[in-house]
Design a protein around this motif. Structure first.
Motif, short mmCIF file in Angstrom:
data_model
loop_
_atom_site.label_atom_id
_atom_site.label_comp_id
_atom_site.label_asym_id
_atom_site.label_seq_id
_atom_site.Cartn_x
_atom_site.Cartn_y
_atom_site.Cartn_z
N VAL A 47 31.82 66.70 64.06
CA VAL A 47 30.79 67.67 63.66
C VAL A 47 29.53 67.44 64.49
O VAL A 47 28.93 68.40 65.02
N ALA A 48 29.12 66.20 64.64
CA ALA A 48 27.93 65.88 65.44
C ALA A 48 28.13 66.31 66.89
O ALA A 48 27.22 66.86 67.52
N GLN A 49 29.31 66.07 67.43
CA GLN A 49 29.60 66.45 68.82
C GLN A 49 29.54 67.96 68.99
O GLN A 49 29.02 68.46 70.00
N ALA A 50 30.02 68.71 68.01
CA ALA A 50 29.96 70.17 68.08
C ALA A 50 28.51 70.66 68.07
O ALA A 50 28.16 71.60 68.79
N ILE A 51 27.67 70.00 67.29
CA ILE A 51 26.24 70.35 67.26
C ILE A 51 25.62 70.11 68.63
O ILE A 51 24.91 70.98 69.16
N VAL A 52 25.89 68.96 69.21
CA VAL A 52 25.32 68.62 70.51
C VAL A 52 25.82 69.57 71.60
O VAL A 52 25.05 70.05 72.44
N LYS A 53 27.11 69.88 71.59
CA LYS A 53 27.67 70.77 72.61
C LYS A 53 27.08 72.17 72.55
O LYS A 53 27.12 72.90 73.54
N SER A 54 26.53 72.55 71.41
CA SER A 54 25.92 73.87 71.26
C SER A 54 24.44 73.88 71.62
O SER A 54 23.80 74.93 71.55
N ASP A 55 23.87 72.74 71.98
CA ASP A 55 22.45 72.65 72.32
C ASP A 55 22.20 73.42 73.62
O ASP A 55 22.81 73.13 74.65
N PRO A 56 21.30 74.42 73.59
CA PRO A 56 21.00 75.19 74.80
C PRO A 56 20.48 74.36 75.97
O PRO A 56 20.53 74.82 77.11
N MET A 57 20.02 73.15 75.72
CA MET A 57 19.56 72.31 76.83
C MET A 57 20.68 72.11 77.85
O MET A 57 20.44 71.97 79.05
N MET B 280 27.03 61.05 54.22
CA MET B 280 26.79 61.59 55.55
C MET B 280 26.44 60.48 56.52
O MET B 280 25.72 59.55 56.17
N LYS B 281 26.91 60.61 57.72
CA LYS B 281 26.60 59.65 58.78
C LYS B 281 25.42 60.15 59.59
O LYS B 281 25.06 61.33 59.53
N ARG B 282 24.83 59.24 60.38
CA ARG B 282 23.71 59.61 61.25
C ARG B 282 24.12 59.37 62.69
O ARG B 282 24.81 58.41 63.00
N PHE B 283 23.66 60.28 63.54
CA PHE B 283 23.99 60.23 64.96
C PHE B 283 22.73 60.45 65.77
O PHE B 283 21.96 61.36 65.50
N LEU B 284 22.57 59.60 66.78
CA LEU B 284 21.43 59.71 67.68
C LEU B 284 21.87 60.42 68.95
O LEU B 284 22.83 60.00 69.60
N ALA B 285 21.18 61.50 69.28
CA ALA B 285 21.44 62.26 70.50
C ALA B 285 20.30 61.97 71.46
O ALA B 285 19.14 62.27 71.17
N VAL B 286 20.61 61.37 72.61
CA VAL B 286 19.60 61.05 73.62
C VAL B 286 19.74 62.06 74.76
O VAL B 286 20.81 62.17 75.38
N VAL B 287 18.67 62.81 74.98
CA VAL B 287 18.67 63.90 75.95
C VAL B 287 17.99 63.45 77.24
O VAL B 287 16.84 62.99 77.21
N THR B 288 18.71 63.57 78.34
CA THR B 288 18.14 63.32 79.66
C THR B 288 18.10 64.67 80.36
O THR B 288 19.12 65.38 80.39
N ARG B 289 16.94 65.03 80.91
CA ARG B 289 16.81 66.32 81.57
C ARG B 289 15.82 66.21 82.72
O ARG B 289 14.99 65.31 82.73
N PRO B 290 15.90 67.14 83.65
CA PRO B 290 14.94 67.12 84.76
C PRO B 290 13.58 67.62 84.29
O PRO B 290 13.47 68.37 83.32
N ALA B 291 12.55 67.21 85.00
CA ALA B 291 11.19 67.65 84.65
C ALA B 291 11.01 69.15 84.85
O ALA B 291 10.21 69.78 84.16
#
Length: 92
Positions: free
Chosen positions: A58-68, A1-12
């Protein structure tokens, strides 16, 4: 399995309901073994999470489903992370 870092930028001022759904989503990922680490940044809104996935798609699909991402001002940048040294695994 590979590892992927998801960096989230969001407004306060992200909607608290979106933030709650995001946290629940991360908990579900943890429960199914896809999430390794997550947490907010100390100095600014947003945070990061580390995923375990078979490949980028697979990692991209997980990120795209993030409710953020329901907040159009939020952004998640995904990078494959090749970890060379891991103190947690060294202690295991």
């Amino acid at each position: 399995m590979k590892r992927f870092l998801a960096v989230v930028t969001r407004p306060a001022d992200v909607d608290p309901e979106i933030l709650a759904r995001h946290k629940d989503y991360l908990q579900a990922l943890l429960d199914r073994g896809s999430l390794l680490l997550s947490g907010p940044f100390g100095e600014a809104p947003g945070g990061a999470y580390l995923l375990r996935a078979a490949d980028q798609a697979v990692a991209q699909a997980i990120v795209k489903s993030d409710p953020m991402l329901l907040d159009p001002r939020a952004e998640i940048v995904l990078r494959e992370w090749v970890i060379r040294l891991d103190a947690m695994e060294a202690r295991a």
